[in-house]
Design a protein around this motif. Structure first.
Motif, PDB file in Angstrom:
ATOM      1  N   GLU A 160       0.829  -1.205   0.000  1.00 32.27           N
ATOM      2  CA  GLU A 160       0.000   0.000   0.000  1.00 32.27           C
ATOM      3  C   GLU A 160       0.868   1.261   0.000  1.00 32.27           C
ATOM      4  N   GLU A 161       1.959   1.244   0.748  1.00 33.85           N
ATOM      5  CA  GLU A 161       2.854   2.400   0.776  1.00 33.85           C
ATOM      6  C   GLU A 161       3.524   2.607  -0.582  1.00 33.85           C
ATOM      7  N   LEU A 162       3.891   1.503  -1.242  1.00 36.24           N
ATOM      8  CA  LEU A 162       4.491   1.615  -2.572  1.00 36.24           C
ATOM      9  C   LEU A 162       3.485   2.176  -3.576  1.00 36.24           C
TER      10      LEU A 162
ATOM     11  N   ILE B 178      -6.431  -3.987 -10.564  1.00 33.82           N
ATOM     12  CA  ILE B 178      -6.375  -5.340  -9.998  1.00 33.82           C
ATOM     13  C   ILE B 178      -4.978  -5.879 -10.281  1.00 33.82           C
ATOM     14  N   VAL B 179      -4.183  -6.034  -9.229  1.00 31.47           N
ATOM     15  CA  VAL B 179      -2.780  -6.397  -9.375  1.00 31.47           C
ATOM     16  C   VAL B 179      -2.606  -7.907  -9.229  1.00 31.47           C
ATOM     17  N   SER B 180      -1.884  -8.486 -10.171  1.00 31.49           N
ATOM     18  CA  SER B 180      -1.616  -9.926 -10.129  1.00 31.49           C
ATOM     19  C   SER B 180      -0.617 -10.248  -9.018  1.00 31.49           C
ATOM     20  N   ARG B 181      -1.044 -11.091  -8.076  1.00 32.11           N
ATOM     21  CA  ARG B 181      -0.157 -11.485  -6.983  1.00 32.11           C
ATOM     22  C   ARG B 181       1.096 -12.171  -7.524  1.00 32.11           C
ATOM     23  N   ARG B 182       0.894 -12.982  -8.563  1.00 28.69           N
ATOM     24  CA  ARG B 182       2.021 -13.718  -9.136  1.00 28.69           C
ATOM     25  C   ARG B 182       3.055 -12.784  -9.738  1.00 28.69           C
ATOM     26  N   GLN B 183       2.590 -11.640 -10.292  1.00 30.14           N
ATOM     27  CA  GLN B 183       3.511 -10.715 -10.928  1.00 30.14           C
ATOM     28  C   GLN B 183       4.412  -9.998  -9.932  1.00 30.14           C
ATOM     29  N   ILE B 184       3.912  -9.741  -8.716  1.00 26.36           N
ATOM     30  CA  ILE B 184       4.671  -8.884  -7.805  1.00 26.36           C
ATOM     31  C   ILE B 184       5.364  -9.632  -6.669  1.00 26.36           C
TER      32      ILE B 184
ATOM     33  N   VAL C 139       7.050  -0.593  -7.631  1.00 26.54           N
ATOM     34  CA  VAL C 139       6.693   0.801  -7.931  1.00 26.54           C
ATOM     35  C   VAL C 139       6.646   1.013  -9.439  1.00 26.54           C
ATOM     36  N   GLY C 140       7.573   0.385 -10.157  1.00 22.47           N
ATOM     37  CA  GLY C 140       7.576   0.490 -11.615  1.00 22.47           C
ATOM     38  C   GLY C 140       6.316  -0.078 -12.236  1.00 22.47           C
ATOM     39  N   ILE C 141       5.842  -1.214 -11.688  1.00 19.37           N
ATOM     40  CA  ILE C 141       4.584  -1.786 -12.178  1.00 19.37           C
ATOM     41  C   ILE C 141       3.429  -0.830 -11.912  1.00 19.37           C
ATOM     42  N   PHE C 142       3.386  -0.266 -10.705  1.00 27.26           N
ATOM     43  CA  PHE C 142       2.320   0.680 -10.380  1.00 27.26           C
ATOM     44  C   PHE C 142       2.401   1.924 -11.275  1.00 27.26           C
TER      45      PHE C 142
END
Length: 497
Positions: free
Chosen positions: A3-5, A40-46, A55-58
């Motif tokens: 969440e902070e990221l 919706i962020v993939s858990r597997r990706q991060i 942070v780059g993905i976000f």
């Protein structure tokens, strides 16, 4: 920690109104289907990435909303520009990824996205090609890549595209050129950085997108876009998240020609002068307050709160005449759909477009609209407020130019007081009978002469001049779309005020 990221990423991009949620999905995606937009962020990706890469993905995901494609309209157009390519959804996502990443690094100075590529191993040829493209354009390390002779040639061609120019014409050319270059190196293992598809939007977002497109493109292209969209959305299925939105919208957009005319008519507002005048008083002047003056005229501000003769002031009132905006009557649009008029399904019909603009203006004023569509027969719709108004206007009969006066007379008896608007090229076979009927009409009457559809100018102009001699009719000539805003529904006497 995540969440902070995410908060940091939002801060870097000036706080776009997007939330996030971690889920067990194969790829990250946007959810625009509810009022609160979120990623919706993939858990597997991060789960295996460093903080900087997360942070780059976000950054990447949020910049899809900030920079590109940012709305359903852009996605629909990009898919349309890609034509019948079998992999066009994958190509569109890859192209949008390139635009977003280059914008992050070149325009916004955010290079965390390069860390993502360094931490994810390239698998396919397109993975290597895209990393090489980013490295050449930014000078940053986007991870190791390996190019054979064919990929080096493709890289050289990709470097000629200005991905950061997202103006409409440039975007169209860029995505087509991108597709031509990379299409033959795609395979099933190719995965876009983030999936950004039409199902991620709400039905209202898509409705708005299609109507916005209708205002910008010509009718034939709009029809193709809608039909392609309905076809594309039916087979769209990303991670089993398809919501069947295409089937829900198919009924609404099954007649795209009507939707195009409705959207195009939104560009025009027809002035309708209300029938009923109103009177009122307004303060026109400030004078000295006298003892015999009524307290209603007393002006406490100018009098400094004192009711003292010589110091106190009062208002002097004058008459003000206006119109009751609620006094817009119902309307009846009598439209010629004979063979001498343009077929609205094949060419832009200014008769239909003008009629749509008129109908829209009456409906928005709270009135009802009736339609008499005539050729060899009269097709009648009594005044109503539904979409049937537009359907009856657009019907093209393509027969002779005969207005059944006897049938119209019975229709007018049912409707009574209304504004009657006749739209025709004036090539009526029974012109004298029609003019005789309208000469007896006691209601507000307007003739819109569609001059652009006239085939025998001399004969039709003689008919038009006969209409102009009527004492109870306002007339206007429409030859181009630019003439439509000149239409105004007023009384005949208003022309001489």
């Amino acid at each position: 920690m995540i969440e902070e990221l995410f908060k940091k990423a939002r801060r870097d991009l000036f706080y776009p109104p997007i939330g996030f949620e971690i889920a067990d999905v194969p790829n990250s995606y946007f959810d625009f289907s509810s009022r609160k937009y979120k990623v919706i962020v993939s858990r597997r990706q991060i789960e295996r990435l460093s903080d900087e890469a997360i942070v780059g993905i976000f950054h990447h995901e949020l910049n899809h909303w900030v920079k590109h494609p940012y709305d359903a309209k852009t996605i629909i157009l990009e898919l349309h520009w890609l034509g019948d390519r079998p992999n066009k959804k994958m190509i569109r996502n890859l192209f949008d990824d390139v635009v977003v990443n280059l914008d992050l690094v070149v325009n916004k100075g955010l290079d965390e996205v390069s860390r993502v590529y360094r931490e994810i191993r390239p698998v396919t040829k397109i993975d290597h090609l895209i990393r090489a493209l980013f490295h050449k354009l930014t000078g940053l390390d986007f991870g190791k890549y390996k190019l054979d002779g064919n990929l080096k040639k493709k890289l050289k061609e990709l470097l000629e595209i200005d991905f950061l120019d997202t103006s409409r014409i440039r975007l169209k050319n860029n995505i087509r050129r991108f597709a031509d270059i990379i299409e033959d190196v795609l395979d099933r293992q190719t995965v876009p950085f983030i999936v950004f598809n039409l199902e991620d939007f709400s039905k209202e977002d898509i409705r708005r997108a299609l109507r916005d497109i209708a205002k910008e493109v010509e009718k034939d292209e709009y029809v193709r876009i809608v039909r392609e969209f309905l076809k594309d959305i039916e087979i769209e299925d990303v991670g089993k998240r398809s919501v069947g939105i295409g089937k829900e919208l198919e009924g609404e957009f099954k007649e795209p020609e009507i939707e195009w005319y409705k959207a195009r008519a939104m560009n025009y507002t027809i002035h309708i002068k209300p029938l009923r005048r109103t009177g009122s008083l307004y303060p026109s002047e400030i004078k000295d307050f006298e003892i015999e003056d009524g307290i209603d005229s007393y002006n406490p501000i100018e009098s400094y709160g004192k009711l003292i003769p010589g110091l106190a002031k009062r208002y002097s009132f004058d008459d003000f005449e206006g119109f009751d905006e609620r006094a817009v009557p119902n309307a009846v649009i009598i439209i010629d759909s004979s063979g001498s008029m343009r077929n609205p399904d094949k060419k832009i019909s200014y008769a239909v477009l003008g009629a749509f603009a008129i109908a829209k203006s009456y409906l928005e004023s709270g009135a009802k609209v009736g339609v008499v569509n005539f050729s060899n027969r009269n097709l009648e719709l009594l005044p109503t407020r539904g979409d049937d108004v537009y359907r009856f206007i657009k019907i093209y009969q393509g027969g002779g130019t005969v207005l059944n006066v006897k049938q119209l007379e019975e229709y007018v008896k049912k409707v009574g007081n209304a504004d009657y608007i006749l739209i025709t090229d004036a090539g009526l076979y029974n012109i004298n009978e029609v003019i005789e009927f309208f000469a007896r009409l006691k209601y507000r009457l307007m003739l819109i002469w569609i001059k652009s559809d006239v085939k025998d100018l001399e004969e039709f102009r003689r008919n038009f001049e006969k209409f102009k001699k009527l004492r109870n009719i306002n007339v206007i000539e429409v030859e181009r779309e630019e003439d439509i805003p000149r239409i105004a529904i007023t009384s005949v006497v208003d022309r001489f005020d």
